[in-house]
Design an enzyme around this catalytic site. Sequence first.
Site, short mmCIF file in Angstrom:
data_model
loop_
_atom_site.label_atom_id
_atom_site.label_comp_id
_atom_site.label_asym_id
_atom_site.label_seq_id
_atom_site.Cartn_x
_atom_site.Cartn_y
_atom_site.Cartn_z
N LYS A 9 2.45 -3.33 7.26
CA LYS A 9 2.69 -3.51 5.82
C LYS A 9 4.12 -3.09 5.48
O LYS A 9 4.81 -3.75 4.69
CB LYS A 9 1.69 -2.69 4.99
CG LYS A 9 0.25 -3.18 5.03
CD LYS A 9 0.04 -4.58 4.45
CE LYS A 9 0.21 -4.64 2.96
NZ LYS A 9 -0.17 -5.98 2.41
N TYR A 52 -1.55 -0.49 11.02
CA TYR A 52 -1.72 -1.16 9.71
C TYR A 52 -0.53 -0.86 8.80
O TYR A 52 0.14 -1.77 8.29
CB TYR A 52 -3.02 -0.71 9.03
CG TYR A 52 -3.09 -1.04 7.55
CD1 TYR A 52 -3.09 -2.37 7.11
CD2 TYR A 52 -3.15 -0.03 6.58
CE1 TYR A 52 -3.15 -2.68 5.75
CE2 TYR A 52 -3.21 -0.32 5.23
CZ TYR A 52 -3.21 -1.65 4.81
OH TYR A 52 -3.25 -1.95 3.47
N THR A 100 0.82 -1.21 0.00
CA THR A 100 0.00 0.00 0.00
C THR A 100 0.85 1.26 0.00
O THR A 100 2.01 1.23 0.45
CB THR A 100 -0.88 0.00 1.28
OG1 THR A 100 -1.45 1.28 1.46
CG2 THR A 100 -0.08 -0.34 2.53
N ASP A 101 0.27 2.36 -0.44
CA ASP A 101 0.99 3.65 -0.38
C ASP A 101 1.09 4.16 1.06
O ASP A 101 1.86 5.09 1.33
CB ASP A 101 0.31 4.70 -1.28
CG ASP A 101 -1.12 5.02 -0.89
OD1 ASP A 101 -1.69 4.35 0.00
OD2 ASP A 101 -1.70 5.95 -1.50
N GLU A 102 0.32 3.54 1.98
CA GLU A 102 0.30 4.06 3.35
C GLU A 102 1.64 3.86 4.07
O GLU A 102 1.90 4.50 5.08
CB GLU A 102 -0.86 3.43 4.13
CG GLU A 102 -2.18 3.69 3.44
CD GLU A 102 -3.43 3.37 4.25
OE1 GLU A 102 -3.36 3.39 5.48
OE2 GLU A 102 -4.46 3.11 3.62
P1 NAD Z 1 -9.53 -7.42 2.37
O1 NAD Z 1 -9.49 -7.13 3.84
O2 NAD Z 1 -10.76 -7.16 1.60
O3 NAD Z 1 -9.15 -8.94 2.11
C1 NAD Z 1 -8.13 -9.60 2.80
C2 NAD Z 1 -8.27 -11.09 2.55
O4 NAD Z 1 -7.20 -11.75 3.24
C3 NAD Z 1 -9.58 -11.69 3.08
O5 NAD Z 1 -10.14 -12.55 2.13
C4 NAD Z 1 -9.15 -12.42 4.34
O6 NAD Z 1 -9.98 -13.55 4.63
C5 NAD Z 1 -7.73 -12.86 3.96
N1 NAD Z 1 -6.89 -13.08 5.14
C6 NAD Z 1 -6.73 -12.23 6.21
N2 NAD Z 1 -5.92 -12.79 7.11
C7 NAD Z 1 -5.54 -14.00 6.61
C8 NAD Z 1 -4.70 -15.04 7.09
N3 NAD Z 1 -4.08 -14.96 8.27
N4 NAD Z 1 -4.53 -16.13 6.31
C9 NAD Z 1 -5.14 -16.23 5.11
N5 NAD Z 1 -5.98 -15.29 4.62
C10 NAD Z 1 -6.17 -14.18 5.37
O7 NAD Z 1 -8.29 -6.62 1.79
P2 NAD Z 1 -8.12 -5.87 0.39
O8 NAD Z 1 -8.63 -4.49 0.52
O9 NAD Z 1 -8.60 -6.74 -0.70
O10 NAD Z 1 -6.53 -5.77 0.33
C11 NAD Z 1 -5.75 -6.83 -0.23
C12 NAD Z 1 -4.29 -6.45 -0.17
O11 NAD Z 1 -4.07 -5.24 -0.88
C13 NAD Z 1 -3.76 -6.22 1.24
O12 NAD Z 1 -2.47 -6.76 1.32
C14 NAD Z 1 -3.75 -4.71 1.38
O13 NAD Z 1 -2.75 -4.30 2.28
C15 NAD Z 1 -3.43 -4.29 -0.04
N6 NAD Z 1 -3.94 -2.97 -0.44
C16 NAD Z 1 -5.24 -2.63 -0.25
C17 NAD Z 1 -5.71 -1.38 -0.67
C18 NAD Z 1 -7.16 -0.98 -0.52
O14 NAD Z 1 -7.50 0.16 -0.80
N7 NAD Z 1 -8.05 -1.87 -0.13
C19 NAD Z 1 -4.82 -0.49 -1.28
C20 NAD Z 1 -3.48 -0.87 -1.46
C21 NAD Z 1 -3.06 -2.12 -1.05
P1 TYD Z 2 -10.60 4.14 4.55
O1 TYD Z 2 -11.58 3.74 3.51
O2 TYD Z 2 -10.67 3.51 5.91
O3 TYD Z 2 -9.16 3.97 3.92
P2 TYD Z 2 -7.71 4.46 4.48
O4 TYD Z 2 -7.81 4.82 5.89
O5 TYD Z 2 -6.90 3.22 4.29
O6 TYD Z 2 -7.31 5.58 3.59
O7 TYD Z 2 -10.72 5.72 4.78
C1 TYD Z 2 -10.59 6.63 3.70
C2 TYD Z 2 -10.66 8.03 4.29
O8 TYD Z 2 -11.99 8.25 4.80
C3 TYD Z 2 -9.72 8.24 5.47
O9 TYD Z 2 -9.25 9.60 5.44
C4 TYD Z 2 -10.61 8.07 6.68
C5 TYD Z 2 -11.96 8.56 6.20
N1 TYD Z 2 -13.13 7.89 6.82
C6 TYD Z 2 -14.15 8.66 7.39
O10 TYD Z 2 -14.10 9.91 7.41
N2 TYD Z 2 -15.22 8.00 7.95
C7 TYD Z 2 -15.31 6.65 7.97
O11 TYD Z 2 -16.30 6.10 8.51
C8 TYD Z 2 -14.26 5.88 7.35
C9 TYD Z 2 -14.31 4.36 7.35
C10 TYD Z 2 -13.20 6.55 6.78
#
Ligand code: NAD
Ligand code: TYD
Length: 351
Positions: free
Chosen positions: A163, A159, A134-136
Amino acid sequence: MKHKKTILITGGAGFIGSHVVRLFVENYPNYHIYNLDSLTYAGNLENLEDVENKPNYSFLKVDITDERAINKLFDKYQFTSVIHLAAESHVDRSIEDPLAFVKTNVIGTMILLNAFKELWKDDYKNKLFYHISTDEVYGTLGETGLFTETTSYDPNSPYSASKASSDHFVRAYGETYGLPYVISNCSNNYGQNQFPEKLIPLFINNIIHNKPLPVYGDGNYTRDWLYVKDHAIAIDLIFHKGITGETYNIGGFNEWKNIDLINLLCEQMDIALNRPNGSSKKLITYVKDRPGHDLRYAIDASKIKEELGWQPSVTFQQGLKKTIEWYLNNEDWLQSVTSGTYQSYYDKQYN
Ligand code: NAD
Ligand code: TYD
């Protein structure tokens, strides 16, 4: 048919993982895709109903922190590559329970790294450990500037710290043991099948049910949003064409202040639900800020654009429209995931 590659995709039942699994299963019938997922609250196999009977797809319910189970599995399947997405992924949950994030994101990744090092035993030809991040990890930006691949890591939440740690271990296994790896760091994703705890699906669900829209702090936080299917396409490109040992930033060229995005979402929801203009905005409620809330994320995605020819295929307006349509057409999906564990979490977080 002989399968050219045997690919392990971890976290394939989650939001991004399910889109990646579908893309690989459909586009590469000569690969075998093993989706490994422990099915936490965020894993939902309903996301993959349309591919579950394909001959090149298998599901393995395994926890990546279960070292014995992982090692047994590796002996059996002899994977040639992995796309590692399994993670705890929600910042607010990481503030509540940081250790769960260390377990899955750090220790789970370590267990996979060790298993692949052992399985491939230094014969790294045509092998790849692709780590999704992630970019975070870069921390926060001020009002200007962009994250590049060389920006120093400076994570602020449990988090992002977990990562960042996993990214460092992947890179260290590359340097120390020669393990072939690639890492991509992506901005905020949105789209269908996202669990309604993240901003966009949470607010869509709340608007449908006329519930308050909890805006953290003053709402002036900025995120760079990317449609999930464009992330999956970028992952496909990096998997096939990325250079081993490199990092690629993936972003939407699409920065939005939370409050502006929320206003746009409210307007689109009013139209989609046939409600009077302004109805959804009335649900906006400013609440206590998230501790350690990063002010701004924004990605410079010029490397993947110039080197691999990737760029987002949909505009934010198009992607948001598709997303809203999907949630409104799949209220049964929303209903099934907003019951059970999610309810108690929701109450704890917002009440
Ligand atoms: P998500 O939370 O929707 O899905 C995570 C999946 O991992 C789930 O299916 C969960 O059951 C599985 N999982 C969790 N713990 C596990 C374990 N111990 N063993 C096996 N499986 C396990 O997450 P997402 O949003 O789809 O993100 C997927 C990846 O992409 C992550 O690595 C996250 O850090 C990265 N990512 C997400 C975003 C975003 O905006 N959602 C952005 C950049 C990177
Ligand atoms: P989120 O979807 O949790 O992603 P991330 O924290 O990984 O960027 O949140 C996106 C933005 O929205 C973040 O600045 C937090 C804000 N946010 C709210 O203001 N209210 C909410 O209920 C949630 C879940 C997020």
